[in-house]
Write an enzyme that holds these catalytic residues in place. Sequence first.
Site, PDB file in Angstrom:
ATOM      1  N   SER A   1     -17.808 -21.291  35.788  1.00 12.97           N
ATOM      2  CA  SER A   1     -19.109 -20.801  35.311  1.00 12.97           C
ATOM      3  C   SER A   1     -19.266 -21.144  33.834  1.00 12.97           C
ATOM      4  O   SER A   1     -18.484 -20.688  32.995  1.00 12.97           O
ATOM      5  CB  SER A   1     -19.218 -19.294  35.501  1.00 12.97           C
TER       6      SER A   1
ATOM      7  N   MET B   1     -30.087 -15.868  33.191  1.00 12.40           N
ATOM      8  CA  MET B   1     -30.351 -14.419  33.155  1.00 12.40           C
ATOM      9  C   MET B   1     -31.664 -14.120  32.446  1.00 12.40           C
ATOM     10  O   MET B   1     -31.944 -14.709  31.402  1.00 12.40           O
ATOM     11  CB  MET B   1     -29.251 -13.721  32.354  1.00 12.40           C
TER      12      MET B   1
ATOM     13  N   GLY C   1     -24.482  -9.850  34.667  1.00 18.17           N
ATOM     14  CA  GLY C   1     -24.950  -9.685  33.295  1.00 18.17           C
ATOM     15  C   GLY C   1     -23.954 -10.223  32.271  1.00 18.17           C
ATOM     16  O   GLY C   1     -24.343 -10.737  31.242  1.00 18.17           O
TER      17      GLY C   1
ATOM     18  N   GLY D   1     -19.862 -12.122  31.678  1.00 19.65           N
ATOM     19  CA  GLY D   1     -18.591 -12.652  32.153  1.00 19.65           C
ATOM     20  C   GLY D   1     -17.470 -11.703  31.735  1.00 19.65           C
ATOM     21  O   GLY D   1     -17.686 -10.763  30.968  1.00 19.65           O
ATOM     22  N   GLY D   2     -16.296 -11.961  32.250  1.00 17.91           N
ATOM     23  CA  GLY D   2     -15.116 -11.233  31.797  1.00 17.91           C
ATOM     24  C   GLY D   2     -14.969  -9.824  32.339  1.00 17.91           C
ATOM     25  O   GLY D   2     -14.196  -9.034  31.791  1.00 17.91           O
TER      26      GLY D   2
ATOM     27  N   GLY E   1     -17.562 -13.341  39.924  1.00 18.01           N
ATOM     28  CA  GLY E   1     -17.304 -12.234  39.022  1.00 18.01           C
ATOM     29  C   GLY E   1     -15.866 -11.742  39.126  1.00 18.01           C
ATOM     30  O   GLY E   1     -15.430 -11.310  40.192  1.00 18.01           O
ATOM     31  N   GLY E   2     -15.121 -11.870  38.039  1.00 20.46           N
ATOM     32  CA  GLY E   2     -13.755 -11.362  38.004  1.00 20.46           C
ATOM     33  C   GLY E   2     -12.765 -12.153  38.847  1.00 20.46           C
ATOM     34  O   GLY E   2     -11.697 -11.641  39.206  1.00 20.46           O
TER      35      GLY E   2
ATOM     36  N   GLY F   1     -15.341 -17.921  35.687  1.00 16.50           N
ATOM     37  CA  GLY F   1     -15.802 -18.232  34.339  1.00 16.50           C
ATOM     38  C   GLY F   1     -14.696 -18.094  33.327  1.00 16.50           C
ATOM     39  O   GLY F   1     -14.023 -19.057  32.970  1.00 16.50           O
ATOM     40  N   SER F   2     -14.471 -16.853  32.890  1.00 14.97           N
ATOM     41  CA  SER F   2     -13.514 -16.657  31.794  1.00 14.97           C
ATOM     42  C   SER F   2     -12.109 -17.104  32.179  1.00 14.97           C
ATOM     43  O   SER F   2     -11.397 -17.683  31.357  1.00 14.97           O
ATOM     44  CB  SER F   2     -13.519 -15.200  31.326  1.00 14.97           C
TER      45      SER F   2
HETATM   46  C1  DX5 Z   1     -22.015 -12.613  36.098  1.00 11.67           C
HETATM   47  C2  DX5 Z   1     -22.198 -14.095  36.372  1.00 11.67           C
HETATM   48  C3  DX5 Z   1     -20.926 -14.768  36.659  1.00 11.67           C
HETATM   49  C4  DX5 Z   1     -19.980 -14.778  35.480  1.00 11.67           C
HETATM   50  C5  DX5 Z   1     -18.593 -14.818  35.995  1.00 11.67           C
HETATM   51  O1  DX5 Z   1     -23.169 -12.095  35.572  1.00 11.67           O
HETATM   52  O2  DX5 Z   1     -23.059 -14.275  37.479  1.00 11.67           O
HETATM   53  O3  DX5 Z   1     -21.115 -16.075  37.161  1.00 11.67           O
HETATM   54  O4  DX5 Z   1     -20.192 -15.870  34.627  1.00 11.67           O
HETATM   55  O5  DX5 Z   1     -17.722 -14.689  34.922  1.00 11.67           O
HETATM   56  P1  DX5 Z   1     -16.222 -14.230  35.099  1.00 11.67           P
HETATM   57  O6  DX5 Z   1     -15.558 -15.197  36.003  1.00 11.67           O
HETATM   58  O7  DX5 Z   1     -15.706 -14.250  33.699  1.00 11.67           O
HETATM   59  O8  DX5 Z   1     -16.245 -12.844  35.681  1.00 11.67           O
END
Ligand code: DX5
Length: 216
Positions: A8, A37, A143, A145-146, A173-174, A194-195
């Site tokens: 992400s 967003m 909303g 990441g992380g 997410g996560g 993402g993170s």
């Molecule tokens: C959350 C986003 C995700 C986010 C995931 O609002 O839709 O795509 O970037 O990030 P991680 O992997 O860090 O939870």
Amino acid sequence: MKLEILPSLLAADFGRLSDEILRAEASGADALHLDIMDPHFVPNLSFGPDVVALSRRTAPGFYRNVHLMMSRPDLYLEKFAAAGAQTIQIHVEADCDLHVELARIRSLGVKPAIVLNPETPVERIAPYLDEVDEVLVMTVHPGYGGQKFIADCLPKVSWVRERRPGLDIMVDGGVNGDTAVESVKAGANQLVAGSYLFRQSDMAAAVADMRRRCAC
Ligand code: DX5
Ligand code: ZN
């Protein structure tokens, strides 16, 4: 089902976006996940169609999966399609006629997908299952990441997998090396991270490791 891993871009270093897009592509990941967003739908803002277009310019062959966390995605579908979105994901909680908008996404030559938030009962997406190419089950409140993975969302993945054995099912997410395995066991075949991926000095090694662990 083919396992797909999607970094992400939200977790990238925004000062070096092109390099980060190229790093994600070079990692061997399957596609780029772009989080759009609006602050009505989530308590944050991210970026718009220009970053989707930048991704296409920078890495034309790297598939663009666009997640619209927007109350009125219907007002922006043409813009994201023109910018190079290849899948567009809209939320079942959005304020528009989803049957109409999913069909419109397809008519724009883009794959339509439906997304549901952690608090939304999975039955809400049942009317759309035959109209989408992909279901995204959020495993955090969207909303930011992380955040921590919400494992209670996984029965929803299994619910969809039982009803649509051939459908692409994504979690977002996560996701890290451990929660990726849990998600695949529940029936997911597409993993957004993402993170976890962007913080790696060797993203390719992390992608390969995730693939290996999920194959077991
Ligand atoms: C959350 C986003 C995700 C986010 C995931 O609002 O839709 O795509 O970037 O990030 P991680 O992997 O860090 O939870
Ligand atoms: Zn997302």
